[in-house]
Design an enzyme around this catalytic site. Sequence first.
Site, mmCIF file in Angstrom:
data_model
loop_
_atom_site.group_PDB
_atom_site.id
_atom_site.type_symbol
_atom_site.label_atom_id
_atom_site.label_comp_id
_atom_site.label_asym_id
_atom_site.label_seq_id
_atom_site.Cartn_x
_atom_site.Cartn_y
_atom_site.Cartn_z
ATOM 1 N N GLU A 262 0.812 -1.217 0.000
ATOM 2 C CA GLU A 262 0.000 0.000 0.000
ATOM 3 C C GLU A 262 0.852 1.277 0.000
ATOM 4 O O GLU A 262 0.612 2.201 0.758
ATOM 5 C CB GLU A 262 -0.927 0.007 1.223
ATOM 6 C CG GLU A 262 -1.934 -1.121 1.184
ATOM 7 C CD GLU A 262 -2.879 -1.124 2.373
ATOM 8 O OE1 GLU A 262 -4.044 -1.502 2.202
ATOM 9 O OE2 GLU A 262 -2.441 -0.749 3.477
ATOM 10 N N GLU A 331 -7.225 -7.204 -0.912
ATOM 11 C CA GLU A 331 -7.853 -7.103 0.407
ATOM 12 C C GLU A 331 -9.303 -6.657 0.279
ATOM 13 O O GLU A 331 -9.580 -5.500 -0.012
ATOM 14 C CB GLU A 331 -7.099 -6.107 1.304
ATOM 15 C CG GLU A 331 -5.696 -6.544 1.651
ATOM 16 C CD GLU A 331 -5.072 -5.690 2.746
ATOM 17 O OE1 GLU A 331 -5.817 -4.947 3.426
ATOM 18 O OE2 GLU A 331 -3.847 -5.764 2.914
#
Length: 919
Positions: A262, A331
């Site tokens: 991320e 995710e």
Amino acid sequence: MGRPHRRRDCGHGAAHRERCRIQSKQLHSTVHTPPARRLPPHAILYHHHHHRVVLAHTPYRPPPSTAAMAGASSSFSLRRLLLLLLPLIPLLGATTAAAAGANSSVTYDQRSLIISGRRRLLISTSIHYPRSVPEMWPKLVAEAKDGGADCVETYVFWNGHEPAQGQYYFEERFDLVRFAKIVKDAGLYMILRIGPFVAAEWTFGGVPVWLHYAPGTVFRTNNEPFKSHMKRFTTYIVDMMKKEQFFASQGGHIILAQVENEYGDMEQAYGAGAKPYAMWAASMALAQNTGVPWIMCQQYDAPDPVINTCNSFYCDQFKPNSPTKPKFWTENWPGWFQTFGESNPHRPPEDVAFSVARFFGKGGSLQNYYVYHGGTNFGRTTGGPFITTSYDYDAPIDEYGLRRLPKWAHLRDLHKSIKLGEHTLLYGNSSFVSLGPQQEADVYTDQSGGCVAFLSNVDSEKDKVVTFQSRSYDLPAWSVSILPDCKNVAFNTAKVRSQTLMMDMVPANLESSKVDGWSIFREKYGIWGNIDLVRNGFVDHINTTKDSTDYLWYTTSFDVDGSHLAGGNHVLHIESKGHAVQAFLNNELIGSAYGNGSKSNFSVEMPVNLRAGKNKLSLLSMTVGLQNGGPMYEWAGAGITSVKISGMENRIIDLSSNKWEYKIGLEGEYYSLFKADKGKDIRWMPQSEPPKNQPMTWYKVNVDVPQGDDPVGLDMQSMGKGLAWLNGNAIGRYWPRISPVSDRCTSSCDYRGTFSPNKCRRGCGQPTQRWYHVPRSWFHPSGNTLVIFEEKGGDPTKITFSRRTVASVCSFVSEHYPSIDLESWDRNTQNDGRDAAKVQLSCPKGKSISSVKFASFGNPSGTCRSYQQGSCHHPNSISVVEKACLNMNGCTLSLSDEGFGEDLCPGVTKTLAIEADCS
């Protein structure tokens, strides 16, 4: 995942922006701006050998200058706008997914991963090995497989594996090879997210605290010392997997690997060093020669051939950064984490299923649940700060390893429905059909005549009836129907056919297995042993402890002229960067104060009784997990920043620049009183009854194993705040902190509409976490030692174990629910999909349905344990259910059961609602 606390950085969409706002607010509240010279946070894991290391004070490291990291990429914001959410977690596998005998090539095209020459549609499930125990791993993996998973995904936790530089640890909960073998033996693929920065609500984002103090090191930017250590650890893990022949290119089951985590949303904050670092990370990963593709989640500029992926609550609109890359969702958050002092977030299963169906309908081919089993942040592994010890996450498998129904089963049926059309989805052509203003169909057809359709109603309020290929279909608001043959509805995301399990925590007293009962050890208030450090003014808490402990004593003395005391209302003023403080004046506790998950720093005023002459002030500063993400997060500090006393004839005594003495950690930690072999230590003082409401007290008691084989929780509602161990195993931080009564809770949860962590909350006005998971494998047959360190004061006589059991089962099924048998359905068989819907109830093995507390066939309403009869109710509903179910382990009832008699309410859609007890 969401932050006052959560681990993620800003992305696209409301949920991402809210997470970023919270995280930025938290970071800014705990980190000084560069001119004030920010101090760092650090986290060596506290596992097994958590004995304190007494450290000389390390010279403080100011943060790097902006110029050292700077120069924002001008294309960053445009790239961010263009690329919405990035998905990538791996989901692979199927019934025989993983253990390929011969070497299996893993490549990809624009549609999907290609394994051994075949495109694969993959369902993946995150299970983090250190958040459970090895004895739980086989069952957790089996439950994932039974739930329709092809693949298990996990992070690799660097600070758990290298707690000190060059000293590696791969045992017990950190036995990565053992975990990987269990996944392989189950026939599942594996996705390995090496990072090695992982965030994950894990302390310090998974990076070792010692690395922050390595000379010249700045995390996650174009910094040579950091890159050198990152490459060394990544190579260590890759070589370990190669040695076991785990990569698919070696005939193993690892089909994807991840580097970094991320980072795309962080690039602007890191300036000129960001893009070179991201490109270096990709290049370093590719040079590992794993023979499988690499992914980078939320990395909008991931270079070919690295696949960029999406992380979010919804990723149907995500597009990879190249037309040659497949659409992966790393995710999908089926719930959310929790922080001490806040209510408990829940994500409805209807919305999770909606997001998955939309993703695959819009061309996705790999989806991973973060997390499928959350588990427990044992010891001091929580991040945040203020993340709870429980990492339950409202996941399909709960913290204790039990199926969460209906979520687990609803998603299982979803996976089966999608898999019915796997070949057509991956090899067919897609088309889009508008069915109304907010209704649409995504249709896939292949050359063999296969046809799969996803009918969507994205209206968040109104149910709709749509016409598709000359047939009418009922689409509830915010739902997707899956038609594996473009005719029959196999599944609708809003129509939950699974039963609901209602769990209870059944108390089991702490029964001592020996006569010697309780023992205690009292901490000194302030300096014990030799002083570690003396300074004029304050040191940073984390710089000083290096996270070897939660605790740092700040102690000073000051004189008061007796003539200034008369009639004064004296007040102690404390300001802290976080996370908590307890104040003692002249060896008496005068108060405590805490930050929270949204704001670590705090200020507090405490009334004090000063005495003439010398006064001794001791402040115990405490951390509650370290920052786990955000720009330059390693520089976030903690500890006292200002101490003043007012009320002295309009004078203010400022003690901030006084001479302060410092002591790292607790005496009980220094002597390792929590260890299993310290039960006979002479410092333990036997007590006939343990003292109550005593701060800074260690308690020890010998306990028996709770009966049965149900999972066990430690009920700490009667205690204040502290740490707990069983037989030397660190259960974790306990803190039954009460959440505000007005903390966003709702009496009911409407699944319709975009989900955010504030939407469906429970537990307002109740302890954030009352029970703490104690794995059964930590118990001995007899002679178990429970050790508690209590900071504030509580009643240890009311501590109990509790067994997590199924108390009751419920079901709520309507006659228009899909009735296709997903196990035996064949597109070549004529099937009009009009078989009557069925209710299925079952108690756990060894239990049976002992009573039917509610049953209504008609138009009942409500939720489990609060069902109500409607205007239409068949009076013999309970007798029909009792006849089929009473004293049975499980039963099935058709909504067309003749026992319900004639239709008393023509034209009313019939629903059967049941609540039954298991015993």
